[in-house]
Write a protein that holds these residues in place. Structure first.
Motif, PDB file in Angstrom:
ATOM      1  N   LYS A 244       0.819  -1.211   0.000  1.00 18.49           N
ATOM      2  CA  LYS A 244       0.000   0.000   0.000  1.00 18.49           C
ATOM      3  C   LYS A 244       0.853   1.262   0.000  1.00 18.49           C
ATOM      4  O   LYS A 244       0.443   2.302  -0.537  1.00 18.49           O
ATOM      5  CB  LYS A 244      -0.921  -0.006   1.222  1.00 18.49           C
ATOM      6  CG  LYS A 244      -2.008  -1.073   1.172  1.00 18.49           C
ATOM      7  CD  LYS A 244      -2.891  -1.002   2.398  1.00 18.49           C
ATOM      8  CE  LYS A 244      -3.987  -2.060   2.349  1.00 18.49           C
ATOM      9  NZ  LYS A 244      -4.844  -2.012   3.573  1.00 18.49           N
ATOM     10  N   ALA A 245       2.028   1.184   0.629  1.00 16.91           N
ATOM     11  CA  ALA A 245       2.902   2.360   0.668  1.00 16.91           C
ATOM     12  C   ALA A 245       3.385   2.734  -0.728  1.00 16.91           C
ATOM     13  O   ALA A 245       3.728   3.898  -0.980  1.00 16.91           O
ATOM     14  CB  ALA A 245       4.097   2.094   1.572  1.00 16.91           C
ATOM     15  N   GLY A 246       3.386   1.778  -1.647  1.00 14.69           N
ATOM     16  CA  GLY A 246       3.849   2.045  -3.000  1.00 14.69           C
ATOM     17  C   GLY A 246       3.048   3.135  -3.680  1.00 14.69           C
ATOM     18  O   GLY A 246       3.603   3.957  -4.422  1.00 14.69           O
ATOM     19  N   ARG A 247       1.749   3.161  -3.423  1.00 16.81           N
ATOM     20  CA  ARG A 247       0.910   4.195  -4.035  1.00 16.81           C
ATOM     21  C   ARG A 247       1.286   5.568  -3.486  1.00 16.81           C
ATOM     22  O   ARG A 247       1.317   6.562  -4.226  1.00 16.81           O
ATOM     23  CB  ARG A 247      -0.580   3.905  -3.762  1.00 16.81           C
ATOM     24  CG  ARG A 247      -1.512   4.884  -4.454  1.00 16.81           C
ATOM     25  CD  ARG A 247      -2.987   4.454  -4.314  1.00 16.81           C
ATOM     26  NE  ARG A 247      -3.847   5.353  -5.068  1.00 16.81           N
ATOM     27  CZ  ARG A 247      -4.330   6.507  -4.598  1.00 16.81           C
ATOM     28  NH1 ARG A 247      -4.034   6.881  -3.374  1.00 16.81           N
ATOM     29  NH2 ARG A 247      -5.113   7.265  -5.348  1.00 16.81           N
ATOM     30  N   PHE A 248       1.580   5.619  -2.187  1.00 20.04           N
ATOM     31  CA  PHE A 248       1.992   6.883  -1.587  1.00 20.04           C
ATOM     32  C   PHE A 248       3.315   7.347  -2.190  1.00 20.04           C
ATOM     33  O   PHE A 248       3.480   8.527  -2.523  1.00 20.04           O
ATOM     34  CB  PHE A 248       2.116   6.736  -0.068  1.00 20.04           C
ATOM     35  CG  PHE A 248       2.587   7.986   0.621  1.00 20.04           C
ATOM     36  CD1 PHE A 248       1.734   9.062   0.790  1.00 20.04           C
ATOM     37  CD2 PHE A 248       3.882   8.093   1.086  1.00 20.04           C
ATOM     38  CE1 PHE A 248       2.162  10.213   1.421  1.00 20.04           C
ATOM     39  CE2 PHE A 248       4.320   9.236   1.723  1.00 20.04           C
ATOM     40  CZ  PHE A 248       3.459  10.303   1.892  1.00 20.04           C
TER      41      PHE A 248
END
Length: 367
Positions: A227-231
């Motif tokens: 999920k951090a990848g999108r950030f």
């Protein structure tokens, strides 16, 4: 017209970060420390001391926050070590906030020594975020005899990075037209949310700068970093829509202490819990809080750590009540051969109790 509207609602964000805050307050208040390598934190004697902050004279020798005090002494043998005076730092921090409030009520404190300010619309109608940052820095220097560094941009992430670029006493503006080039040059370890483990993973993938990250699609970023990848995908493009949050909810208030030698008897530990509970009670009073969950933290000589907690139906805040519950938890957790190097107490659950669970909240919750 739409482009004009977008320009009109573009936010003006300032990140203010005090320079070596604790050390600077000590040097201001104690002339004998000025110009010296000063370390604020635990003393190097014993085994538990940790650096809270260091003056710039000490930083030249490699002394950094969170470093063991013994290591700091090895790096800088002539350093002067002093224990923190948190009440003094809190008082100064409140005066700094008063200066902020002259310009805006949209203030998000991150700690005693740093905060975000949204000055998209400022009280004094200065209009320029750069000018406001300059005025704030000047007021802090004139009124409090301290220096601060400021970063100015259109979002929180870039403003925070900017405030660290020209320390101490710096003022850095990164405008909309500069953000793309700035982000591309930024090392991955400087990105918000990228810790040592993630930075190492990125570098193993050949990703060393923002420009490298920018080559990946959003799907590739998400696949690699969850999920951090999108950030990361958004932030490398200078997109950060997080608003300045003026009311950050306090989740817990606590204190802890590491001892110079292992404690093995409850008779030794209980007075320490009394002392720690006093500190917690003082901090609760400062924030006007009462809590219903007391948590005990115990760290043993081998660094094994446990926590135990108890919730009660009536909120507590006094040192005596907090210490009593902590001692009960410690007695339950005690073993014949325990060797304790650290004890800590925290209070949480500040909200109103749920009526349907009130009848069950006095039971011990051990985990």
């Amino acid at each position: 017209m739409m482009a004009d509207d977008a320009q009109n609602i573009r936010r003006k964000i300032i990140h203010i970060d005090m320079d070596a805050f604790y050390a600077s307050v000590e040097q201001r208040d104690n002339p004998e420390y000025r110009g010296k390598a000063l370390v604020v934190g635990g003393l190097p004697e014993g085994r538990g001391g940790v650096v809270a902050t260091a003056s710039y004279e000490a930083r030249k020798f490699g002394v950094r926050s969170a470093m063991p005090s013994k290591q700091a002494l090895q790096l800088c043998p002539h350093a002067v070590f002093v224990r923190p005076r948190f009440a003094a730092y809190k008082e100064v921090s409140q005066k700094i906030r008063e200066i902020f409030r002259r310009y805006t009520d949209l203030i998000e404190p991150l700690s005693l020594d740093e905060a975000y300010l949204d000055v998209t619309t400022d009280k004094l109608e200065v209009g320029s975020a750069i000018e406001i940052a300059k005025q704030i820095k000047d007021a802090i220097k004139t009124e409090l005899q301290l220096t601060a560094s400021a970063g100015v941009s259109i979002n929180k992430f870039v403003a925070k990075i900017a405030s660290d670029m020209n320390k101490p006493d710096g003022l850095t503006f990164i405008g909309p037209s500069q953000i793309a080039a700035f982000m591309e040059k930024l090392p991955v370890e400087k990105f918000f949310g990228v810790g040592k483990v993630t930075a190492a993973k990125m570098k193993n993938m050949g990703l060393h700068t923002g420009a490298d990250l920018k080559r990946l699609t959003e799907d590739e970023m998400t696949k690699a970093f969850g999920k951090a990848g999108r950030f990361y995908y958004q932030i490398v493009r200078g997109i950060d829509n997080r608003a300045v949050q003026p009311h950050r909810e306090t989740k817990s208030v606590g204190a802890e202490d590491t001892f110079a030698y292992d404690l093995t008897q409850l008779d030794e530990m209980n007075p320490e819990l009394d002392r720690i509970a006093e500190t917690v009670a003082t901090r609760l009073e400062r924030y006007g809080l009462k809590g219903r969950t007391v948590t005990l933290k115990v760290k043993y000589h081998d660094f094994r750590q446990i926590t135990r907690n108890q919730s009660v139906s009536t909120p507590v805040s006094s040192a005596a009540e907090i210490a009593q519950i902590a001692k009960q938890l410690l007695a339950i957790a005690a073993t014949d051969d325990m060797k304790v190097r650290l004890l800590g107490i925290s209070l949480s659950n500040f909200g109103e109790p749920q009526r349907k669970t009130d009848q069950h909240t006095d039971q011990l919750r051990l985990f």
